[in-house]
Design a protein around this motif. Structure first.
Motif, PDB file in Angstrom:
ATOM      1  N   LYS A 136      -1.437  27.169  45.719  1.00 25.85           N
ATOM      2  CA  LYS A 136      -1.158  26.045  46.616  1.00 25.85           C
ATOM      3  C   LYS A 136      -2.433  25.046  46.822  1.00 25.85           C
ATOM      4  O   LYS A 136      -2.222  23.632  46.364  1.00 25.85           O
ATOM      5  N   MET A 187      -3.292  23.532  43.225  1.00 25.26           N
ATOM      6  CA  MET A 187      -2.457  22.480  42.492  1.00 25.26           C
ATOM      7  C   MET A 187      -2.126  21.192  43.505  1.00 25.26           C
ATOM      8  O   MET A 187      -2.046  20.068  42.996  1.00 25.26           O
ATOM      9  N   SER A 188      -2.537  21.573  44.659  1.00 23.36           N
ATOM     10  CA  SER A 188      -2.340  20.171  45.679  1.00 23.36           C
ATOM     11  C   SER A 188      -3.424  19.128  45.194  1.00 23.36           C
ATOM     12  O   SER A 188      -3.291  18.049  45.349  1.00 23.36           O
ATOM     13  N   LEU A 198      -0.833  15.933  39.470  1.00 19.56           N
ATOM     14  CA  LEU A 198       0.463  16.412  39.038  1.00 19.56           C
ATOM     15  C   LEU A 198       1.378  15.426  39.522  1.00 19.56           C
ATOM     16  O   LEU A 198       1.260  14.991  40.781  1.00 19.56           O
ATOM     17  N   GLU A 199       2.446  15.433  39.022  1.00 21.83           N
ATOM     18  CA  GLU A 199       3.594  14.756  39.456  1.00 21.83           C
ATOM     19  C   GLU A 199       4.361  15.538  40.635  1.00 21.83           C
ATOM     20  O   GLU A 199       4.388  16.757  40.471  1.00 21.83           O
ATOM     21  N   ARG A 200       4.885  14.669  41.555  1.00 24.08           N
ATOM     22  CA  ARG A 200       5.428  15.497  42.791  1.00 24.08           C
ATOM     23  C   ARG A 200       6.855  15.335  42.934  1.00 24.08           C
ATOM     24  O   ARG A 200       7.248  13.995  42.750  1.00 24.08           O
ATOM     25  N   THR A 237       7.055  25.508  42.106  1.00 25.05           N
ATOM     26  CA  THR A 237       6.440  25.261  43.280  1.00 25.05           C
ATOM     27  C   THR A 237       5.312  26.337  43.003  1.00 25.05           C
ATOM     28  O   THR A 237       5.119  27.322  42.109  1.00 25.05           O
ATOM     29  N   GLU A 272       9.351  20.587  47.699  1.00 25.16           N
ATOM     30  CA  GLU A 272       8.302  19.758  46.864  1.00 25.16           C
ATOM     31  C   GLU A 272       7.984  20.760  45.498  1.00 25.16           C
ATOM     32  O   GLU A 272       7.500  21.767  45.820  1.00 25.16           O
ATOM     33  N   TYR A 332       5.953  20.656  41.420  1.00 29.54           N
ATOM     34  CA  TYR A 332       4.954  19.945  41.068  1.00 29.54           C
ATOM     35  C   TYR A 332       5.610  20.184  39.316  1.00 29.54           C
ATOM     36  O   TYR A 332       6.174  21.005  38.991  1.00 29.54           O
ATOM     37  N   ASP A 333       5.005  19.145  38.665  1.00 32.14           N
ATOM     38  CA  ASP A 333       5.315  18.898  37.340  1.00 32.14           C
ATOM     39  C   ASP A 333       4.425  17.992  36.503  1.00 32.14           C
ATOM     40  O   ASP A 333       3.526  17.419  36.988  1.00 32.14           O
TER      41      ASP A 333
END
Length: 348
Positions: free
Chosen positions: A214, A217-218, A222-224, A200, A232, A234-235
């Motif tokens: 945040k 990153m949003s 990125l994969e959710r 996160t 949720e 991120y990766d």
């Protein structure tokens, strides 16, 4: 949906704690984005637990060659990082470090930094040597505040010596002689996820000390993902996630290990009921060992003459036979000239 086991194994895979990395010491430190280095010995043990065929002299030589450096970085604490990462990420954390310095009022920070640069240009100093010199420049100042301001605001590295773990208890700091070339915060986030993800924004912020991630990153590609609690995460799309049923070997991690400090929510490696047994009131993070991927107890080495004993303090019942092979390997690395033994003791 990611289970707790899935999160655990994904992080262990990226931390090279499922299979030791086959490469050189700088490569594994780069992959981890550094190891916390409040004390000289833990980074050696942290690398040992993750790197196949690691010898103490490998890290010692890298420090003296300045391929690796020990410097104030994440969370305003000392870390072992590659010189390349120091160059690109020290400017990224500079605002966080400057905010930490501002806990003291009434200091002309620009003047203090200029004075420190001039004084250290003549050669490295310990802070016990530097603080009196700063007081000569700023009569009536608070020496601890002046020293702290320099530590936070001036990019410095600790100077390695020929000590066993490359640094004495009181180490000298010097100008790095490294050109700083800032990377973007997005690069830092990607590197964090490669070493600690899925995660996160709060996890990245806890590890780095940076804020406001945040929103950044949003907006990244990125994969959710969703974990078993509905959070949720991120990766990176191509990052390893081997699954929670993959076997995880016994691993011994040192005090302040980056795995324990790398997330806001540590339950992927440390159950909530054991948190108080690992993190002490004076902010020390004890050395832990992992069984089936999770912290199962703490450990310490007691050296008496020519004997070294690995003292194991389990959180729950643990068979010494399960720990013996890896524990004796740890002793052979940490205390190679001592006769080794292992003992289970009560309490942590």
């Amino acid at each position: 949906m990611l289970t707790l086991g899935d999160l655990n194994r994904a992080t262990l895979a990226r931390q090279h704690l499922l299979d030791r990395h086959k490469g050189d010491v700088a490569d594994v430190v780069h992959r981890l984005v550094g190891l916390q280095a409040q004390e000289p010995r833990p980074p050696y043990l942290g690398v040992w637990s993750r790197l196949a065929g690691f010898a103490r002299d490998d890290l010692h030589a890298a420090l003296h060659a300045r391929t690796l450096v020990r410097a104030t970085m994440w969370r305003a604490t000392l870390h072992l990082v590659t010189a390349a990462d120091f160059a690109v990420f020290r400017p990224v954390v500079a605002p966080m470090l400057a905010a930490a310095a501002r806990r003291f009022e009434g200091i002309d920070f620009d003047a203090v930094v200029a004075a420190a640069d001039r004084l250290l240009a003549a050669g490295p100093m310990t802070f016990n040597e530097l603080r009196p010199r700063l007081l000569e420049e700023f009569p009536g100042g608070y020496d601890r505040a002046l020293g702290y301001a320099v530590r936070m605001l001036t990019p410095l590295i600790m100077v390695p010596t020929e000590d066993r773990w490359s640094f004495p208890r009181e180490s000298a700091f010097g100008l790095p002689g490294i050109d700083l070339e800032p990377a973007g915060v997005e690069t830092l986030i990607e590197r964090y996820l490669a070493a600690f993800g899925p995660a996160t924004p709060a996890d990245v912020q806890t590890w780095s000390g940076l804020r406001g991630l945040k929103r950044i990153m949003s907006g990244m590609d990125l994969e959710r993902l969703t974990d078993f609690t509905g959070r949720e995460l991120y990766d990176l799309p191509d990052a390893p996630r081997p699954g929670g049923d993959v076997p995880a070997p016994v691993r011994f991690l040192p005090d302040f290990d980056t795995l324990i400090l790398g997330h806001a929510d540590r339950t992927r490696v440390l159950a909530e009921e054991y948190k108080g047994l690992v993190a002490t009131k004076n902010l020390r993070i004890k050395a832990v060992y992992l069984v089936d991927g999770f912290a199962a107890g703490t450990w310490q080495i007691k050296r008496t003459g020519k004997r070294a004993k690995l003292l194991i303090s389990p959180f729950t019942s643990t068979s010494p036979d399960l720990l013996e092979e890896e524990g004796l390997r740890l002793l052979a690395f940490a205390e190679p000239d001592a006769a080794p033994s292992l003992e289970v003791v009560d309490g942590s």
